[in-house]
Design a protein around this motif. Structure first.
Motif, short mmCIF file in Angstrom:
data_model
loop_
_atom_site.label_atom_id
_atom_site.label_comp_id
_atom_site.label_asym_id
_atom_site.label_seq_id
_atom_site.Cartn_x
_atom_site.Cartn_y
_atom_site.Cartn_z
N VAL A 172 -13.78 31.68 29.18
CA VAL A 172 -12.29 32.13 30.20
C VAL A 172 -11.17 31.31 30.56
O VAL A 172 -12.33 30.39 31.24
N ILE A 173 -10.27 30.65 30.71
CA ILE A 173 -9.25 29.73 31.80
C ILE A 173 -8.32 30.47 32.17
O ILE A 173 -8.23 30.04 33.68
N TYR A 174 -8.60 32.05 31.49
CA TYR A 174 -6.90 32.29 32.84
C TYR A 174 -7.17 33.52 32.65
O TYR A 174 -7.32 34.33 31.79
N ILE A 175 -7.21 34.79 33.69
CA ILE A 175 -6.48 36.41 33.24
C ILE A 175 -4.91 36.30 34.23
O ILE A 175 -4.73 35.94 35.77
N ASP A 176 -4.70 37.10 34.11
CA ASP A 176 -2.84 37.24 33.91
C ASP A 176 -2.87 38.88 35.01
O ASP A 176 -3.65 38.97 35.34
N ASN A 177 -1.39 38.27 35.55
CA ASN A 177 -1.43 39.25 35.76
C ASN A 177 -1.69 41.16 36.00
O ASN A 177 -2.06 41.94 36.17
N GLY A 179 -4.10 41.55 33.25
CA GLY A 179 -5.78 41.90 33.49
C GLY A 179 -5.96 40.74 31.82
O GLY A 179 -6.91 41.30 31.32
N ASN A 180 -5.15 40.03 30.67
CA ASN A 180 -5.01 40.01 30.10
C ASN A 180 -5.65 38.34 30.45
O ASN A 180 -5.56 37.43 30.94
N VAL A 181 -6.88 38.16 29.03
CA VAL A 181 -7.74 37.45 28.98
C VAL A 181 -7.60 35.93 28.09
O VAL A 181 -7.14 36.25 27.01
N GLY A 257 -6.46 49.58 34.52
CA GLY A 257 -7.68 48.43 34.09
C GLY A 257 -7.16 47.11 32.74
O GLY A 257 -6.16 48.04 32.09
N GLY A 258 -7.41 45.95 32.31
CA GLY A 258 -6.99 45.76 31.46
C GLY A 258 -7.62 44.77 31.50
O GLY A 258 -9.11 45.17 31.22
N ALA A 259 -8.21 43.49 29.91
CA ALA A 259 -8.74 43.73 29.10
C ALA A 259 -10.25 42.68 30.37
O ALA A 259 -11.82 42.62 29.70
N SER A 260 -9.74 41.86 30.95
CA SER A 260 -10.56 41.61 31.93
C SER A 260 -11.55 42.60 32.71
O SER A 260 -12.91 42.24 32.79
N THR A 261 -10.84 43.89 33.36
CA THR A 261 -11.81 44.49 33.68
C THR A 261 -12.55 45.63 32.65
O THR A 261 -13.90 45.78 33.15
N LEU A 262 -11.64 45.98 32.07
CA LEU A 262 -12.18 46.77 30.90
C LEU A 262 -13.91 46.33 30.10
O LEU A 262 -14.52 47.19 29.59
N LEU A 263 -13.87 44.99 30.04
CA LEU A 263 -14.52 44.13 29.30
C LEU A 263 -15.71 43.37 30.60
O LEU A 263 -16.23 43.48 29.31
N GLY A 264 -15.09 43.25 30.91
CA GLY A 264 -16.37 42.62 31.77
C GLY A 264 -16.19 41.42 32.06
O GLY A 264 -17.18 40.87 32.55
N LEU A 265 -15.04 41.42 31.88
CA LEU A 265 -14.81 39.31 32.00
C LEU A 265 -14.55 38.92 32.81
O LEU A 265 -13.47 39.34 33.27
N ASP A 266 -14.68 37.52 32.96
CA ASP A 266 -14.50 36.82 33.85
C ASP A 266 -13.96 35.28 33.88
O ASP A 266 -14.46 34.94 32.40
#
Length: 276
Positions: A172-177, A179-181, A257-266
């Motif tokens: 993961v290099i970026y999480i947008d407004n 929550g897209n990863v 929530g977005g993909a970052s929060t729902l999948l737990g990605l950082d």
């Protein structure tokens, strides 16, 4: 007058952005200043590079881009000015420019050495603005620095081919407004090494077996609305920057929530693609 852009991790609470703009206007009363972003995560080189790489080409050639992320001077973090793709970048040698121009050869690079330069805690205002103003007046890079050929190269941020060509290991290099990863796996790499094979994209405990070209491609509009996939569905797509992105269709990071929060990605979490 050339456009001067600003990309920093300063945020908007403190005085830094206002002070930078005020200093530019003192040097260049007719300056044209554009804010690209001041919300880069603190010291996040990859995030800064992603934002700049996908914005600078939309500005006219000759534009000057001041980058205020991890900019404090040190023996391993020199101040540099780079002419590449007919754009000027004023920044520290912290790896950002290498990530932006990975496939382009710079036309000129100098290590900034201004007379009576202040080696202080606010080099964006004290050094970068002066360098940018010199260029905006039509000055050359040779006047403000000496030739430099030691750009920092952050190889560890690149996606890698593994498993004898049957897998791609990215991150993961970026999480947008929304929550897209965004991953560092580019469409070109996927196409070359996938070569039309079936695949699974693995993100945490989720498996994705299709990659779309836009978000709404997940919806079959020929079906009755009651049978269609709806907002909240997980998908992957090739985004407008040519990277594989993991998203939730019509997500809202502040509510469901977005993909970052729902999948737990950082940031820097691993994303794997296996081909069959």
């Amino acid at each position: 007058m050339a456009i001067i852009t600003l990309t920093t991790d300063f945020g908007h609470k403190d005085h830094f952005v206002g002070a930078i703009k005020g200093t530019i206007y003192k040097e260049l009363p007719d300056a044209k200043i554009v804010d690209i972003s001041h919300d880069v995560s603190p010291f996040n080189i990859q995030e800064c590079a992603y934002i700049l790489k996908n914005s600078y080409k939309n500005f006219p050639e000759g534009s000057i881009h001041i980058v205020g992320v991890d900019s404090e001077l040190s023996p391993e973090n020199q101040h540099i000015a780079v002419l590449v793709d007919n754009h000027y970048f004023i920044m520290a040698n912290n790896g950002v420019i290498g990530l932006i121009i990975s496939e382009i050869v710079p036309e000129k690079i100098v290590e900034i050495q201004l007379p009576d330069s202040v080696d202080g805690p606010f080099p964006v205002m004290e050094v970068f603005v002066k360098a940018a103003s010199h260029i905006a007046r039509g000055g050359t890079l040779e006047v403000i620095g000496r030739p430099f050929n030691k750009l920092k190269d952050l190889k560890d941020f690149s996606a890698r081919i593994t498993n004898n060509g049957d897998s791609i290991s990215g991150s993961v290099i970026y999480i947008d407004n929304y929550g897209n990863v965004v991953t560092n796996i580019q469409k070109s790499m996927f196409n070359v090494h996938g070569n039309g094979r079936e695949f699974e994209l693995l993100a945490r405990n989720k498996k994705i077996k299709a990659i779309y070209n836009k978000y709404s491609d997940i919806v079959n509009f020929e079906l009755d609305k009651s049978q269609r996939k709806a907002p909240g569905e997980l998908l992957a797509l090739f985004n407008s920057s040519g990277y594989i992105e993991i998203a939730i269709y019509k997500s809202d990071l502040n509510t469901v929530g977005g993909a970052s929060t729902l999948l737990g990605l950082d940031y820097r979490d691993t994303i794997t693609i296996n081909f069959f």
